[in-house]
Design a protein around this motif. Structure first.
Motif, short mmCIF file in Angstrom:
data_model
loop_
_atom_site.label_atom_id
_atom_site.label_comp_id
_atom_site.label_asym_id
_atom_site.label_seq_id
_atom_site.Cartn_x
_atom_site.Cartn_y
_atom_site.Cartn_z
N THR A 6 -29.68 -2.81 -10.29
CA THR A 6 -30.24 -3.54 -11.42
C THR A 6 -31.60 -4.12 -11.06
N VAL A 7 -31.71 -4.63 -9.83
CA VAL A 7 -32.99 -5.16 -9.35
C VAL A 7 -34.05 -4.06 -9.39
N ASP A 8 -33.70 -2.88 -8.87
CA ASP A 8 -34.64 -1.76 -8.87
C ASP A 8 -35.04 -1.37 -10.29
N LYS A 9 -34.08 -1.40 -11.18
CA LYS A 9 -34.35 -1.04 -12.57
C LYS A 9 -35.32 -2.03 -13.21
N ILE A 10 -35.15 -3.31 -12.93
CA ILE A 10 -36.04 -4.34 -13.48
C ILE A 10 -37.44 -4.17 -12.93
N ILE A 11 -37.55 -3.98 -11.61
CA ILE A 11 -38.87 -3.85 -10.98
C ILE A 11 -39.59 -2.60 -11.47
N ASP A 12 -38.85 -1.51 -11.64
CA ASP A 12 -39.45 -0.27 -12.15
C ASP A 12 -39.94 -0.43 -13.58
N ALA A 14 -40.83 -3.30 -15.10
CA ALA A 14 -41.83 -4.37 -15.27
C ALA A 14 -43.22 -3.85 -14.94
N ARG A 15 -44.04 -3.64 -15.94
CA ARG A 15 -45.41 -3.19 -15.74
C ARG A 15 -46.29 -4.39 -15.46
N ILE A 16 -46.99 -4.35 -14.35
CA ILE A 16 -47.77 -5.51 -13.91
C ILE A 16 -48.79 -5.94 -14.95
N GLU A 17 -49.43 -4.96 -15.64
CA GLU A 17 -50.45 -5.33 -16.63
C GLU A 17 -49.83 -6.02 -17.84
N GLU A 18 -48.58 -5.68 -18.17
CA GLU A 18 -47.90 -6.33 -19.29
C GLU A 18 -47.42 -7.73 -18.91
N VAL A 19 -46.87 -7.85 -17.70
CA VAL A 19 -46.36 -9.14 -17.24
C VAL A 19 -47.51 -10.15 -17.11
N VAL A 20 -48.56 -9.73 -16.43
CA VAL A 20 -49.71 -10.63 -16.25
C VAL A 20 -50.39 -10.88 -17.60
N PHE A 79 -36.50 -15.99 -6.88
CA PHE A 79 -36.44 -14.54 -7.06
C PHE A 79 -35.44 -14.16 -8.16
N PRO A 80 -34.19 -14.68 -8.13
CA PRO A 80 -33.24 -14.33 -9.21
C PRO A 80 -33.71 -14.81 -10.58
N GLU A 81 -34.33 -16.01 -10.63
CA GLU A 81 -34.81 -16.52 -11.92
C GLU A 81 -35.90 -15.61 -12.49
N ALA A 82 -36.80 -15.15 -11.62
CA ALA A 82 -37.88 -14.26 -12.08
C ALA A 82 -37.31 -12.92 -12.55
N LEU A 83 -36.28 -12.43 -11.85
CA LEU A 83 -35.64 -11.18 -12.27
C LEU A 83 -35.01 -11.33 -13.66
N ARG A 84 -34.36 -12.45 -13.89
CA ARG A 84 -33.73 -12.68 -15.19
C ARG A 84 -34.78 -12.79 -16.29
N TYR A 85 -35.92 -13.42 -15.97
CA TYR A 85 -37.01 -13.53 -16.93
C TYR A 85 -37.51 -12.13 -17.32
N LEU A 86 -37.73 -11.28 -16.32
CA LEU A 86 -38.23 -9.93 -16.58
C LEU A 86 -37.17 -9.06 -17.26
N ALA A 87 -35.91 -9.27 -16.88
CA ALA A 87 -34.83 -8.51 -17.52
C ALA A 87 -34.78 -8.83 -19.02
N LYS A 89 -37.35 -9.86 -20.81
CA LYS A 89 -38.56 -9.32 -21.42
C LYS A 89 -38.41 -7.82 -21.72
N TYR A 90 -37.77 -7.11 -20.81
CA TYR A 90 -37.65 -5.65 -20.96
C TYR A 90 -36.27 -5.23 -21.46
N HIS A 91 -35.50 -6.19 -21.95
CA HIS A 91 -34.20 -5.91 -22.58
C HIS A 91 -33.27 -5.12 -21.65
N ILE A 92 -33.22 -5.58 -20.40
CA ILE A 92 -32.33 -4.97 -19.42
C ILE A 92 -31.13 -5.88 -19.22
#
Length: 661
Positions: A6-12, A14-20, A79-87, A89-92
């Motif tokens: 799941t971590v790998d899926k979130i990181i893959d 999460a597009r840096i240009e969209e997050v920033v 780290f877990p909080e940031a992952l949940r935030y990105l998850a 955002k990207y509906h994961i």
């Protein structure tokens, strides 16, 4: 814990240009995007986002990382909080959120404990302000210490009555189960009796990062020696002592703003400093400093200043904490208060400006502090002096950053009046032992001794020139090739035993590491040498590191060198890119590194070889010039070496010329 897939899926995803882009206005520049850095004030954009490599880099302040790192830094998340935030955002969907009945029950129990601690806080506050006992005993004590109403309210200070079960009876009347009162550590149950843990004490609530009450500390005002002066809540599902810091909730913003965290020992130290206007302060509150507490501070700053009173036993006990801070890659300073003073008493007698001035004037780095303390005990005893020197060097060896270690060794040399080379050799011996132990724990074969060897330093060390010349440019190029293309193959020319030419496929990183080691070359830039050493150590275990191993948050912590992450991103980042539209407009297709990988590897490698040969030729020629009466046998040997070096130089120069052409 969030599953790795799941971590790998979130990181893959999460597009840096969209997050920033959610926080920074970006515009396109070549293959990259740029904007004003959110981490420091600037008028000209130096903040660069690289979508292809999914990283960001500020060429102004040096901040860098990936999508998860940006969210952690910008929003001060774990780290877990940031992952949940990105998850989100990207509906994961995060699997752990599909909880089992046991997990749901556990979550409900945690909420019940939070409810109990909040109820207790309100009860203690009411007792302090609205009862005669609370005002006459508890509030009087706080006023005697000079605490103003606003600071009493800010920290939620309270009072627990002397009656055996005042709070317990109140909570039971509110429908709280006795089981939860016991689990929260507020009520002690023995056989068929129960009573308040904190009876007849002033109360200091302990807050979580989000501002929820997780525990309490209580100070007794009775002078009886049979009773503990302070007692604290036992650990529970919502309170783990080693993960908590008193005052962190109230201090977070000030720590970020001041870029420093002051670390004290007790509750009143924190409160008195806050009242004096110094709010970037926390306390370990009754426990020895732990790694998790240090990591909690590191979320907000890399700089810790420890404030101690003059107690010798406490000072020596602090050495362990200092070493732990250094091992986490953080900067640590120490301030000793005058005899009979502590942060609490000193803050009550001085203004905020006077306290700040005292801290700034009297802060020592760990080397100066440790040397000063240990030297008093060692006296002139050579055995004790040797032990003291090793103790200080052991602390330096914990510093992850290579440049910082070198500078600290230099300072040690001056303070201890000891040859820098001797200290450096001792440091490398300590680090070599540490690395071997770590690899053995992982079940890996320790690296060769050459992986840890340091270059011989000059008797009079020269200052490091941070402005890159051709040598450093070539060094950076080789590190860049290993980080970006280490696992890719190139075909190199070779000869067999009969002199016939061969073409051999080799992987980039192993080829470069082998050539560098065979030549016994040491990088001029210590940061580059640190990265090379890190890659070499892991190569001995069969792993070829790439830039992702350094830029990923979890991996960089695993490597033990989070400081190197910034340098790695700097090496692989290109501040100026050529846009596709420019190429089309001018009908020019620029060659990429990957398309010319062999030349991109061989050119800087041979350039460094050539530089090294020239240096050795100069050494041999100097021997001839300075020793006109060399014995014939030695003269022949030197001339033979010069001939061989010249032949080697000619071959490399010709090959280098072909590559340039």
């Amino acid at each position: 814990m969030i599953p790795k897939e799941t971590v790998d899926k979130i990181i893959d995803a999460a597009r840096i240009e969209e997050v920033v882009g959610d926080f920074v206005q970006l515009r396109k520049r070549g293959a990259n995007k740029i904007g004003l850095c959110p981490f420091h004030n600037e008028k000209t954009p130096s903040f660069t986002v690289n979508p292809a490599r999914n990283i960001f880099k500020c060429f102004g302040c040096g901040e860098s990382g990936n999508s998860v790192g940006f969210v952690m830094k910008h929003e001060h998340m774990t780290f877990p909080e940031a992952l949940r935030y990105l998850a989100s955002k990207y509906h994961i969907e995060i699997q752990e959120e599909a909880q089992s009945p046991e997990q749901i029950e556990q979550a409900n129990e945690r909420e019940s404990l939070y409810h109990v601690t909040e109820l207790a806080k309100k009860f203690f506050i009411k007792q302090l302000h609205n009862t005669d006992e609370g005002r006459n005993i508890g509030l009087s004590y706080f006023k005697e210490r000079g605490f103003r109403n606003e600071v009493i309210e800010k920290f939620g200070l309270g009072y627990s009555p002397e009656n055996w079960d005042s709070f317990t009876a109140h909570a039971l009347d509110q429908g709280v189960k006795l089981d939860f009162l016991e689990k929260a550590g507020l009520t002690i149950v023995k056989e068929n009796r129960h009573y308040d843990r904190f009876r007849a004490r002033v109360i200091f609530p302990v807050y979580s990062l989000s501002g929820r009450i997780i525990a309490f500390g209580g100070r007794i005002l009775d002078q009886a020696k049979s009773k503990a002066k302070y007692i604290n809540s036992p650990e529970s599902d919502i309170y783990i002592k080693s993960d908590s810091l008193y005052g962190i909730y109230q201090a977070r913003s000030a720590i970020v703003k001041q870029e420093e965290c002051l670390l004290v020992e007790g509750y009143t130290d924190v409160i008195s400093l806050h009242q004096a206007g110094i709010e970037n302060v926390v306390a370990s509150s009754g426990t020895s400093l732990t790694t998790n507490q240090i990591k909690l501070i590191r979320r907000y700053t890399k700089n810790i200043c420890i404030l101690y009173d003059g107690d010798p036993a406490g000072i020596k006990a602090s050495f362990r904490g200092i070493d732990m801070i250094l091992a986490e890659g953080m900067n640590v300073k120490i301030v000793l208060f005058p005899d009979g003073e502590d942060p609490d008493s000193f803050a009550r007698k001085h203004t905020a400006d006077e306290v700040r001035a005292f801290i700034e004037k009297n802060s020592d780095n760990f080397i100066t502090f440790k040397t000063k303390i240990l030297r008093e005990d060692a006296g002139d005893d050579p055995v004790k002096l040797a032990a003291m020197m090793r103790d200080v060097v052991e602390s330096v060896a914990l510093v992850p950053d290579g440049i910082s270690r070198t500078l600290f060794v230099r300072q040690c040399s001056t303070l201890l009046d000891m040859d820098e080379n001797v200290l450096m050799q001792e440091l490398q011996k300590i680090r070599r032992g540490k690395f071997k132990k770590e690899l053995q724990k992982q079940g890996s074969q320790p690296p060769p001794e050459s992986a840890f060897e340091q270059p011989q330093q000059q008797t009079q060390p020269q200052a490091v020139d941070l402005k890159p010349d051709n040598t450093e440019i070539n060094e950076r190029s080789l590190i860049r090739m290993m980080l970006l293309y280490g696992d890719k193959e190139i075909v190199v020319d070779a000869e067999d035993d009969k002199g016939e030419k061969l073409e051999i496929p080799v992987k980039v990183a192993p080829f470069i590491m082998t050539e560098i080691n065979n030549d016994q070359y040491r990088f001029r830039n210590p940061v580059l040498q640190s990265i090379f050493d890190e890659m070499l150590v892991f190569f001995q275990t069969g792993k070829i590191l790439s830039f992702k191993d350094f830029t990923d948050i979890e991996s960089s912590d695993y490597l033990g060198k989070p400081e190197i992450q910034r340098h790695v991103i700097d090496i692989i980042s290109d501040q100026y890119g050529i846009s596709e539209s420019w190429e089309k407009k001018h009908n020019i297709i620029t060659a990429t590194e990957e398309n010319n990988l062999k030349d991109a590897v061989i050119h800087p490698l041979f350039a460094l070889k050539l530089k090294m040969i020239d240096s050795r030729l100069q050494e041999k020629q100097a021997i001839l010039k300075e020793n006109s009466n060399l014995p014939e046998e030695e003269l022949i040997m030197v001339l033979k070496d010069i001939t061989l070096l010249n032949e080697y130089r000619k071959a490399i120069a010709e090959e280098l010329g072909r590559i340039i052409v």
